[in-house]
Write a protein that holds these residues in place. Structure first.
Motif, short mmCIF file in Angstrom:
data_model
loop_
_atom_site.label_atom_id
_atom_site.label_comp_id
_atom_site.label_asym_id
_atom_site.label_seq_id
_atom_site.Cartn_x
_atom_site.Cartn_y
_atom_site.Cartn_z
N SER A 186 0.90 -1.26 0.26
CA SER A 186 -0.08 0.23 -0.01
C SER A 186 0.79 1.34 0.08
N ARG A 187 1.91 1.22 -0.67
CA ARG A 187 2.76 2.29 -0.99
C ARG A 187 2.74 3.07 -2.52
N GLU A 188 3.41 4.11 -2.58
CA GLU A 188 3.01 4.55 -3.84
C GLU A 188 4.76 4.63 -4.60
N LEU A 189 4.84 4.09 -5.71
CA LEU A 189 6.10 4.19 -6.21
C LEU A 189 6.56 5.34 -6.98
N VAL A 190 7.67 5.84 -6.80
CA VAL A 190 8.09 7.41 -7.25
C VAL A 190 9.33 7.17 -8.32
N VAL A 191 9.15 7.49 -9.30
CA VAL A 191 10.55 7.36 -10.23
C VAL A 191 10.93 8.92 -10.62
N THR A 192 12.03 9.05 -11.24
CA THR A 192 12.51 10.36 -11.55
C THR A 192 11.92 10.56 -13.03
N ALA A 193 11.82 12.00 -13.40
CA ALA A 193 11.27 12.31 -14.61
C ALA A 193 11.88 11.54 -15.85
N LYS A 194 13.43 11.41 -15.64
CA LYS A 194 13.97 10.64 -17.09
C LYS A 194 13.43 9.19 -17.13
N ASP A 195 13.15 8.49 -16.00
CA ASP A 195 12.55 7.25 -15.95
C ASP A 195 11.14 7.31 -16.54
N ALA A 196 10.42 8.18 -16.19
CA ALA A 196 9.24 8.11 -16.80
C ALA A 196 9.17 8.47 -18.25
N TYR A 197 10.15 9.11 -18.65
CA TYR A 197 10.13 9.56 -20.13
C TYR A 197 10.75 8.09 -20.90
N MET A 198 11.37 7.50 -20.36
CA MET A 198 11.92 6.16 -20.51
C MET A 198 10.75 5.16 -20.83
N LEU A 199 9.93 5.23 -19.95
CA LEU A 199 8.48 4.53 -19.77
C LEU A 199 7.74 4.90 -20.85
N HIS A 200 7.72 6.18 -21.01
CA HIS A 200 7.04 6.51 -22.65
C HIS A 200 7.41 5.95 -23.70
N ALA A 201 8.87 6.16 -23.76
CA ALA A 201 9.39 5.60 -24.97
C ALA A 201 9.22 4.16 -25.06
N MET A 202 9.42 3.20 -23.76
CA MET A 202 9.03 1.70 -24.05
C MET A 202 7.51 1.71 -24.44
N GLU A 203 6.75 2.22 -24.06
CA GLU A 203 5.24 2.25 -24.33
C GLU A 203 5.25 2.28 -25.98
N CYS A 204 5.79 3.17 -26.57
CA CYS A 204 5.74 3.40 -28.19
C CYS A 204 6.44 2.01 -28.81
N ALA A 205 7.14 1.39 -28.02
CA ALA A 205 7.73 0.28 -28.76
C ALA A 205 6.84 -1.14 -28.52
N ASP A 206 6.16 -1.40 -27.40
CA ASP A 206 5.38 -2.45 -26.94
C ASP A 206 4.09 -2.40 -26.56
N GLY A 207 3.53 -0.94 -26.41
CA GLY A 207 2.10 -0.60 -26.37
C GLY A 207 1.63 -0.70 -24.83
N ILE A 208 2.71 -1.23 -24.10
CA ILE A 208 2.26 -1.20 -22.52
C ILE A 208 2.51 -0.30 -21.85
N CYS A 209 1.43 0.47 -21.19
CA CYS A 209 1.51 1.56 -20.33
C CYS A 209 2.07 1.19 -18.95
#
Length: 512
Positions: A321-344
């Motif tokens: 029951s915690r919230e996971l916090v990433v850096t903005a750079k990690d968030a941008y990388m997750l956006h890039a990954m979604e462009c590749a495999d469609g997984i948010c």
């Protein structure tokens, strides 16, 4: 068919393996050799970008070949002194710098073959980077000779960024194609534009070899092994393991490689005295227990772009029951990954609001526009530290000065230190952890030869590389005529266990 190992034969990383047939060839990876670089350079002592490839050539940090970008060659470097290879492509195994970090130096006519995920990561890494020629893999600044002194290379600010041609090993999603062609902020009147390279599927790009690409298990998504078909068949593992989320994909590659006469195989863990049982499941259970025991904020420190480990902590955050916090750079990388495999992967993730004067365009126009409501302020974390798991590395420890935690937990879930310089980093890290009274999992500081050094605790990290038993299984299943170990400091292990091993020194070659 001739195989030449220009780098990576005697160290972990820096793979540069040239496979040639009938005068044409490809490189298997073209990575940065950290062991070699570390002899001369450190965090604040780097090669000089204004001298192009001069420093790297002089110090023998890259092969002395005539294969590099013309705009990186200063007037006092005569490339005609070096052999010129015919390079049709670089077959990239994955987006770790020790495998891709010198690709930016190569002649712009040489395309990169990679998985969709690796392409997305290379592009995101370039978008968020602001310095260094080595980061310019996906696209680069065009340089020119300074008029008064042609030994000096300067960025031509009037020319757009130039993208490298890309060959995709799998289907190219529309979102990925759009992402590869766009640099955040290029709409501005005075902003430099991105002139993208060509992007095509492997079947639409003619090479002298037939190439089969297999996704494999490693500590970064998108890792790829290759089989090259010519007069002989050559299988290249890249970095591979059998104990992660995609272990079945590694086994599929091994089945496909059974007709290969040559196996080029990594041997990272052959240099270790012990070969312990480890898996992502063991890591999950140990890290979950550590978080459950924590009374304050939790910091999870794991390798850059190890998003399987990020997903592990996503699940731990849900269970506790915690919230996971990433850096903005990690968030941008997750956006890039979604462009590749469609997984948010951002559904249950928050973004740390870093206190700084100005936001970069990639953060302002992509991360904040998509997930502006997910940002969490350090003051909010300070008020309710028990609600959060922070994905911070050593270089993010400075943010604790804004959060000001009084107690909590730090989990080191990354690889061990293998150099004296890395051990110094752990001393600094340990000072940060003591400053904020954080309980440490994953390592402890002990006295060795009269000084403090890290001693690592098993069970909080799973290697990205195959164990000795798994390496033995791969070789026995493929049953090649020739075994070429790379990415290892202990090729003798292969000689002791198999009869058909060819041990290379850098720049050795063999006909097959």
């Amino acid at each position: 068919m001739r195989i030449t190992v220009y780098d990576g034969a005697e160290t972990i990383g820096g793979n540069k393996i040239y496979v040639e047939e009938n005068g044409k060839g490809v490189f298997l990876d073209f990575g940065m050799n950290f062991a070699k670089y570390g002899k001369y350079f450190a965090e604040f002592l780097n090669e000089r970008s204004v001298r192009g490839i001069h420093d790297l050539l002089y110090l023998n940090l890259i092969p002395r070949l005539n294969i590099y970008r013309s705009d990186l060659i200063p007037s006092d470097v005569n490339m005609s002194d070096y052999p010129k290879l015919s390079v049709e492509a670089v077959l990239l195994s994955h987006a770790h710098v020790d495998h891709c970090g010198n690709i930016a130096l190569l002649d712009e006519s040489i395309p990169i073959m990679a998985s969709p995920m690796s392409m997305a990561m290379l592009k995101a890494m370039r978008d968020v980077s602001s310095s260094g020629i080595g980061s310019e893999v996906a696209y680069f600044n065009v340089r020119e000779h300074m008029e008064d002194d042609r030994r000096i290379l300067i960025t031509d600010r009037s020319k757009p960024y130039k993208g490298r041609d890309l060959i995709c090993t799998d289907r190219i999603p529309d979102e990925l194609a759009e992402f590869m062609c766009y640099r955040p902020g290029q709409e501005g009147r005075n902003a430099k534009k991105l002139n993208p390279g060509n992007l095509c599927h492997v079947h639409d790009h003619g090479l002298s070899f037939d190439i089969d690409a297999y996704e494999v298990d490693h500590s970064i998504y998108g890792a790829t092994a290759y089989i090259l078909w010519g007069d002989s068949a050559i299988a290249y593992t890249g970095d591979i393991r059998m104990h992660g989320k995609y272990a079945d994909k590694s086994r599929e590659f091994v089945r496909g490689a059974k007709d290969a006469s040559v196996l080029i195989i990594e041997g990272t863990r052959t240099g270790r005295d012990e070969d312990v049982n480890e898996s992502e499941e063991i890591v999950f259970e140990n890290c979950l227990k550590a978080v459950e025991e924590s009374k304050g904020v939790v910091i999870a420190d794991f390798s850059p772009r190890n998003f399987e480990r990020l997903e592990t902590f996503m699940e731990i955050a849900r269970r506790t029951s915690r919230e996971l916090v990433v850096t903005a750079k990690d968030a941008y990388m997750l956006h890039a990954m979604e462009c590749a495999d469609g997984i948010c992967r951002m559904e249950d993730v928050r973004i740390y609001h870093e206190l700084k004067q100005k936001k970069d365009k990639w953060e302002e126009l992509v991360v904040r526009e998509r997930w502006g409501d997910k940002y969490v302020d350090p003051a909010d974390i300070s008020r309710n530290p028990e609600n959060y798991i922070l994905c911070f590395s050593f270089y993010d420890m400075k943010h604790l000065l804004d959060i000001k935690p009084d107690g909590g937990t730090y989990i080191y879930s990354s690889s061990e230190a293998f150099s004296e310089e890395q051990e110094f980093d752990f001393l600094r890290l340990y000072n940060w952890l003591r400053e904020f009274n954080l309980r440490v999992y994953g390592f402890k500081m002990v006295l060795k030869d009269g000084k403090l050094a890290p001693e690592f605790v098993r069970g909080y990290h799973a290697s990205g590389h195959a164990s000795k038993d798994d390496l033995r299984w791969i070789i026995e299943q493929v049953d090649p005529d020739v075994i070429i170990p790379v990415h290892t400091t202990n090729p003798e292990w292969f000689v002791e266990n198999f009869y058909n091993v060819k041990v290379f020194k850098n720049e050795d070659n063999v006909e097959v």
